[in-house]
Design an enzyme around this catalytic site. Structure first.
Site, PDB file in Angstrom:
ATOM      1  N   CYS A   2      23.077  15.060 -12.882  1.00 22.56           N
ATOM      2  CA  CYS A   2      23.662  13.795 -12.479  1.00 22.56           C
ATOM      3  C   CYS A   2      25.154  14.021 -12.271  1.00 22.56           C
ATOM      4  O   CYS A   2      25.766  14.859 -12.921  1.00 22.56           O
ATOM      5  CB  CYS A   2      23.495  12.668 -13.501  1.00 22.56           C
ATOM      6  SG  CYS A   2      21.798  12.265 -13.884  1.00 22.56           S
ATOM      7  N   ARG A  27      24.367  17.976  -7.986  1.00 20.66           N
ATOM      8  CA  ARG A  27      24.029  17.746  -9.395  1.00 20.66           C
ATOM      9  C   ARG A  27      22.779  16.869  -9.549  1.00 20.66           C
ATOM     10  O   ARG A  27      22.309  16.653 -10.672  1.00 20.66           O
ATOM     11  CB  ARG A  27      25.204  17.068 -10.115  1.00 20.66           C
ATOM     12  CG  ARG A  27      26.484  17.871 -10.052  1.00 20.66           C
ATOM     13  CD  ARG A  27      27.605  17.145 -10.751  1.00 20.66           C
ATOM     14  NE  ARG A  27      27.340  17.037 -12.170  1.00 20.66           N
ATOM     15  CZ  ARG A  27      27.623  17.956 -13.061  1.00 20.66           C
ATOM     16  NH1 ARG A  27      28.207  19.071 -12.675  1.00 20.66           N
ATOM     17  NH2 ARG A  27      27.359  17.780 -14.326  1.00 20.66           N
ATOM     18  N   TRP A  76      19.730  12.806 -11.279  1.00 21.19           N
ATOM     19  CA  TRP A  76      18.633  13.777 -11.406  1.00 21.19           C
ATOM     20  C   TRP A  76      17.826  13.258 -12.588  1.00 21.19           C
ATOM     21  O   TRP A  76      18.271  13.321 -13.727  1.00 21.19           O
ATOM     22  CB  TRP A  76      19.201  15.166 -11.696  1.00 21.19           C
ATOM     23  CG  TRP A  76      18.179  16.254 -11.654  1.00 21.19           C
ATOM     24  CD1 TRP A  76      17.796  16.965 -10.552  1.00 21.19           C
ATOM     25  CD2 TRP A  76      17.437  16.788 -12.751  1.00 21.19           C
ATOM     26  NE1 TRP A  76      16.850  17.898 -10.898  1.00 21.19           N
ATOM     27  CE2 TRP A  76      16.608  17.813 -12.244  1.00 21.19           C
ATOM     28  CE3 TRP A  76      17.379  16.505 -14.116  1.00 21.19           C
ATOM     29  CZ2 TRP A  76      15.747  18.552 -13.051  1.00 21.19           C
ATOM     30  CZ3 TRP A  76      16.518  17.236 -14.912  1.00 21.19           C
ATOM     31  CH2 TRP A  76      15.712  18.248 -14.377  1.00 21.19           C
ATOM     32  N   ASN A 112      26.118  10.674 -17.367  1.00 19.14           N
ATOM     33  CA  ASN A 112      25.530  12.001 -17.122  1.00 19.14           C
ATOM     34  C   ASN A 112      25.266  12.614 -18.489  1.00 19.14           C
ATOM     35  O   ASN A 112      26.187  12.741 -19.293  1.00 19.14           O
ATOM     36  CB  ASN A 112      26.527  12.860 -16.316  1.00 19.14           C
ATOM     37  CG  ASN A 112      26.210  14.339 -16.348  1.00 19.14           C
ATOM     38  OD1 ASN A 112      27.110  15.159 -16.384  1.00 19.14           O
ATOM     39  ND2 ASN A 112      24.955  14.706 -16.344  1.00 19.14           N
ATOM     40  N   GLY A 113      24.007  12.980 -18.740  1.00 20.42           N
ATOM     41  CA  GLY A 113      23.673  13.571 -20.033  1.00 20.42           C
ATOM     42  C   GLY A 113      22.368  12.994 -20.532  1.00 20.42           C
ATOM     43  O   GLY A 113      21.598  12.429 -19.745  1.00 20.42           O
ATOM     44  N   GLU A 495      16.449  38.424  -8.579  1.00 22.79           N
ATOM     45  CA  GLU A 495      17.299  37.463  -7.872  1.00 22.79           C
ATOM     46  C   GLU A 495      16.730  37.146  -6.486  1.00 22.79           C
ATOM     47  O   GLU A 495      16.733  35.999  -6.048  1.00 22.79           O
ATOM     48  CB  GLU A 495      18.729  38.015  -7.788  1.00 22.79           C
ATOM     49  CG  GLU A 495      19.727  37.132  -7.061  1.00 22.79           C
ATOM     50  CD  GLU A 495      19.926  35.750  -7.669  1.00 22.79           C
ATOM     51  OE1 GLU A 495      19.370  35.460  -8.747  1.00 22.79           O
ATOM     52  OE2 GLU A 495      20.611  34.933  -7.036  1.00 22.79           O
ATOM     53  N   LYS A 499      15.753  33.363  -5.310  1.00 19.93           N
ATOM     54  CA  LYS A 499      16.355  32.746  -4.109  1.00 19.93           C
ATOM     55  C   LYS A 499      15.253  32.252  -3.184  1.00 19.93           C
ATOM     56  O   LYS A 499      15.304  31.153  -2.669  1.00 19.93           O
ATOM     57  CB  LYS A 499      17.224  33.743  -3.351  1.00 19.93           C
ATOM     58  CG  LYS A 499      18.582  34.042  -3.913  1.00 19.93           C
ATOM     59  CD  LYS A 499      19.623  32.981  -3.692  1.00 19.93           C
ATOM     60  CE  LYS A 499      19.746  32.013  -4.821  1.00 19.93           C
ATOM     61  NZ  LYS A 499      20.141  32.392  -6.108  1.00 19.93           N
ATOM     62  N   GLU A 502      13.184  29.204  -4.703  1.00 22.77           N
ATOM     63  CA  GLU A 502      13.871  27.940  -4.950  1.00 22.77           C
ATOM     64  C   GLU A 502      14.221  27.196  -3.668  1.00 22.77           C
ATOM     65  O   GLU A 502      14.250  25.978  -3.669  1.00 22.77           O
ATOM     66  CB  GLU A 502      15.077  28.076  -5.897  1.00 22.77           C
ATOM     67  CG  GLU A 502      16.235  28.896  -5.425  1.00 22.77           C
ATOM     68  CD  GLU A 502      17.331  29.049  -6.494  1.00 22.77           C
ATOM     69  OE1 GLU A 502      17.341  28.312  -7.485  1.00 22.77           O
ATOM     70  OE2 GLU A 502      18.187  29.929  -6.309  1.00 22.77           O
ATOM     71  N   HIS A 518      -0.720  46.832 -13.666  1.00 24.20           N
ATOM     72  CA  HIS A 518      -1.264  46.271 -14.911  1.00 24.20           C
ATOM     73  C   HIS A 518      -1.693  44.817 -14.738  1.00 24.20           C
ATOM     74  O   HIS A 518      -1.791  44.095 -15.722  1.00 24.20           O
ATOM     75  CB  HIS A 518      -0.245  46.425 -16.042  1.00 24.20           C
ATOM     76  CG  HIS A 518       0.037  47.856 -16.360  1.00 24.20           C
ATOM     77  ND1 HIS A 518      -0.899  48.687 -16.927  1.00 24.20           N
ATOM     78  CD2 HIS A 518       1.140  48.618 -16.156  1.00 24.20           C
ATOM     79  CE1 HIS A 518      -0.398  49.899 -17.072  1.00 24.20           C
ATOM     80  NE2 HIS A 518       0.848  49.887 -16.605  1.00 24.20           N
ATOM     81  N   LYS A 617      22.216  21.904  -9.571  1.00 26.66           N
ATOM     82  CA  LYS A 617      23.042  23.100  -9.738  1.00 26.66           C
ATOM     83  C   LYS A 617      23.507  23.273 -11.168  1.00 26.66           C
ATOM     84  O   LYS A 617      23.570  24.374 -11.695  1.00 26.66           O
ATOM     85  CB  LYS A 617      24.248  23.016  -8.812  1.00 26.66           C
ATOM     86  CG  LYS A 617      25.058  24.296  -8.827  1.00 26.66           C
ATOM     87  CD  LYS A 617      25.926  24.399  -7.623  1.00 26.66           C
ATOM     88  CE  LYS A 617      26.550  25.777  -7.535  1.00 26.66           C
ATOM     89  NZ  LYS A 617      25.560  26.829  -7.253  1.00 26.66           N
TER      90      LYS A 617
END
Ligand code: G6P
Length: 622
Positions: A2, A27, A76, A112-113, A495, A499, A502, A518, A617
């Site tokens: 948020c 955010r 969010w 926010n939180g 990575e 990328k 996402e 395996h 983010k």
């Protein structure tokens, strides 16, 4: 997650709030809202679900709201689905009206939180006659402020501090009171918040890019502090309600850095900014061609005395740790363990004072990384933060800080911050190796000089982007992609896979190439794409064999290797070459084609590259 913003001054607030929110959309972007007011008139609240442009459309880009003081929020969702009802701002009264509407409340707020004990608070407030209209934790906090404000007939600061004592969790809260026109009150614990002042206006935001255009004079409000913000001035209070002071800081980030600058997406722009991000970070850690970590306060004695390094981080920053592990162990011969912050914080790892815990974080606010840092400090380890955002909580709480100079990163999927972190960790590894005499002076000079060539080599890799754009059009309909490699190549695979998944939503996995047989190899079928990273000469033959095993089961192969390794083309269908360099630094080059591949695949699939679904983010919740 948020994002929150606030403005009080003499200009129309809503366009400024919307502009600020547009820079915080990374955010959270499932709904957004504004509350604006002027004098004692009722507060006007407007909300919209979905991305921010819906709110902008609803308010004629903010022009339909003339008031000069206001707060805004981009969400969010954590508690309650992404609906109008649950969108912020929230009020002390019984409703924010259909689709927003006029707030008839004494207190209006954005948050926010996470308020962890909100159910308990809600029950208490229900007993006192409050009614709840939303499923959010925020509504309970706003109503609790109102409850204390009225019950004790106290001012906003005291009502807020009483609330802070009662609530558990994290918050950056911005509140407006009907009786205090043109003022905004904020409180903070563990969620980021900065306050900026200009001549006759004040601003608040979760992150600097939202206010950079208007002011560079900012205050980083501390944990458990309250601020009273009026036009052009701000006063701070501690939890007792006593006035306290904070130093003003000048932000040095370039405002233009937070703009798209002609690129179609922030991600593409940030990919291209990597030579600069790496060069700036490197230069900040070198003095007259030699590594100098004195700005971080890391002494030679401390580095020489280290017995163990623990690297803790989340997401891509954790992948940087995975790469750094190989480099530190190989060059400096110190045992390194890399842990996900969300795991580390709940493990009881014994820690001695000769352990260095390195927390890597772009934002410096990731909740799990922050908690891990605190755990490490409690257990007596020394802590070093590798952070991009100056003044962030992790930077402030760690014993030592090494800043990456990537500048503001807006796209949710990190690129330039990742690259800046990688080079910072390489610098650290080399300095550790020199001080512990595991490399010679000549090797030190060679490695340091070689690092200096990386920015230019990244630029050269970027020049190959058209081929990757072409290849991505071929793979845009893939269902699964596997990234494989060994050693440092495995770290890069992690990575590359993240990328890809996402931002393209294609299922992908990274596997240590030797581990495929395996289990995972059973998922390989005709035309499954397998991307092999083949940059470590000692491991080259091994990984090529693993790729051949996939090919014989129908896989379609792509390889990333260094210039000159043309033999790869005998085995794979599409090859990307990166310039040669010392193999410890190859991740800085090999990651670039993987970023470009993910980017173009997302574009080819018509997706929102900069704001992928369900992600944020800065992850300030557990
Ligand atoms: C989120 C971002 C990732 C980032 C991770 C850690 O998941 O989408 O790009 O790597 O958080 O963030 P930090 O700010 O701590 O580096």
């Amino acid at each position: 997650m948020c994002g929150i913003v606030g403005y009080t001054g003499h200009r129309q607030a809503a366009p400024i709030l919307l502009d600020g929110l547009s820079r915080l959309e990374y955010r959270g972007y499932d709904s957004a809202g504004l509350a604006v007011r002027n004098g004692k008139a009722a507060t006007e609240i407007v909300k919209a679900t979905g991305k921010l442009y819906h709110l902008a459309d609803k308010t004629d880009q903010g022009r339909s709201l003339p008031d000069t003081c206001g707060i805004g929020h981009t969400r969010w969702a954590t508690h309650g689905d992404p609906s109008i009802i649950n969108a912020h701002p929230h009020v002390s009264g019984n409703s924010t009206g259909p689709g927003g509407g006029e707030g008839d409340s004494d207190v209006v707020g954005v948050h926010n939180g996470i308020i962890e004990n909100y159910t308990e608070l809600k029950e208490k407030l229900l007993r006192h006659g409050y009614q709840f209209y939303s499923d959010t934790d925020t509504e309970a906090a706003v109503k609790l402020v109102d409850y204390y404000y009225k019950k004790y007939q106290i001012g906003p600061v005291d009502a807020i501090t009483r609330t802070m004592v009662r609530i558990r969790g994290s918050y950056a809260l911005a509140l407006m009171f009907r009786d205090y026109p043109e003022e905004i009150f904020v409180a903070r614990k563990d969620s980021p918040l900065i306050i900026g002042t200009a001549d006759d206006a004040s601003y608040l935001a979760s992150d600097a890019p939202a206010i950079l255009k208007y002011t560079r004079q900012v205050y980083y409000i501390e944990n458990l502090q309250v601020a009273r913000i009026s036009c052009g001035s701000v006063r701070f209070y501690d939890l007792n309600g006593d006035e306290t002071s904070l130093p003003m800081t000048e932000i040095t980030w370039d405002a233009a850095a937070a703009e798209k600058d002609g690129y179609e997406h922030f991600m593409l722009k940030e990919i291209h900014e990597q030579p600069t991000a790496v060069r700036d970070t490197l230069n900040s850690l070198l003095k007259d061609g030699r590594i100098d970590l004195s700005a971080a306060g890391l002494t030679d004695e401390m580095i020489r005395g280290l017995k163990q390094v623990e690297i803790v981080a989340c997401g891509s920053a954790w992948h940087v740790g995975m790469a750094a592990q190989y480099v530190i162990e190989d060059l400096a011969r110190i045992p390194v363990r890399v842990e996900l912050a969300s795991e580390f914080r709940y493990r009881s790892i014994p820690m001695a004072p000769d352990t260095l815990v390195i927390v890597i974080s772009q934002s410096g606010e990731t909740a799990d990384s922050l908690a891990a840092l605190r755990v490490a400090r409690e257990r007596g380890a020394q802590t070093l933060a590798i952070v991009n955002v100056v003044g962030s909580t992790i930077a402030r709480e760690a014993d030592h800080v090494l800043y990456t100079l990537a500048g503001p990163e807006i796209a949710v999927a990190t690129t330039k911050a990742y690259s800046a972190q990688l080079i910072a960790m390489d610098v650290l590894a080399i300095q550790m190796a020199l001080l512990r005499q595991t490399i010679s002076q000549d090797e030190y000079v060679h490695l340091t000089e070689e690092m200096g060539t990386i920015p230019d080599k990244i630029r050269r890799v970027l020049e190959d982007k058209e081929r990757l754009q072409w290849f991505s059009s071929k793979i845009a309909n893939a269902h699964d992609i596997f990234f494989i490699g060994r050693g440092l190549d495995y770290a890069i695979s992690l990575e590359g896979s993240l990328k890809m998944k996402e931002i393209s939503y294609i299922h992908s996995e990274a596997y240590a190439a030797g581990e495929l047989k395996h289990g995972t190899i059973s998922l390989i079928e005709k035309n499954t794409l397998v991307i092999g990273i083949l940059t470590q000469s000692q491991l080259f033959e091994k990984t090529i064999s693993n790729m051949a095993e996939c090919k014989s089961r129908g896989a379609y192969l792509m390889g990333i290797t260094t210039n000159g390794n043309f033999a790869v083309e005998d085995s794979v269908s599409f090859t990307v070459y990166v310039p040669r360099t010392d193999e410890h630094f190859i991740p800085s080059l090999a990651v670039i084609p993987l970023q470009l591949l993910a980017y173009y695949t997302s574009v080819n699939r018509g997706l929102d590259v900069d704001k992928p679904r369900n992600l944020a983010k800065s992850v300030t919740v557990e």
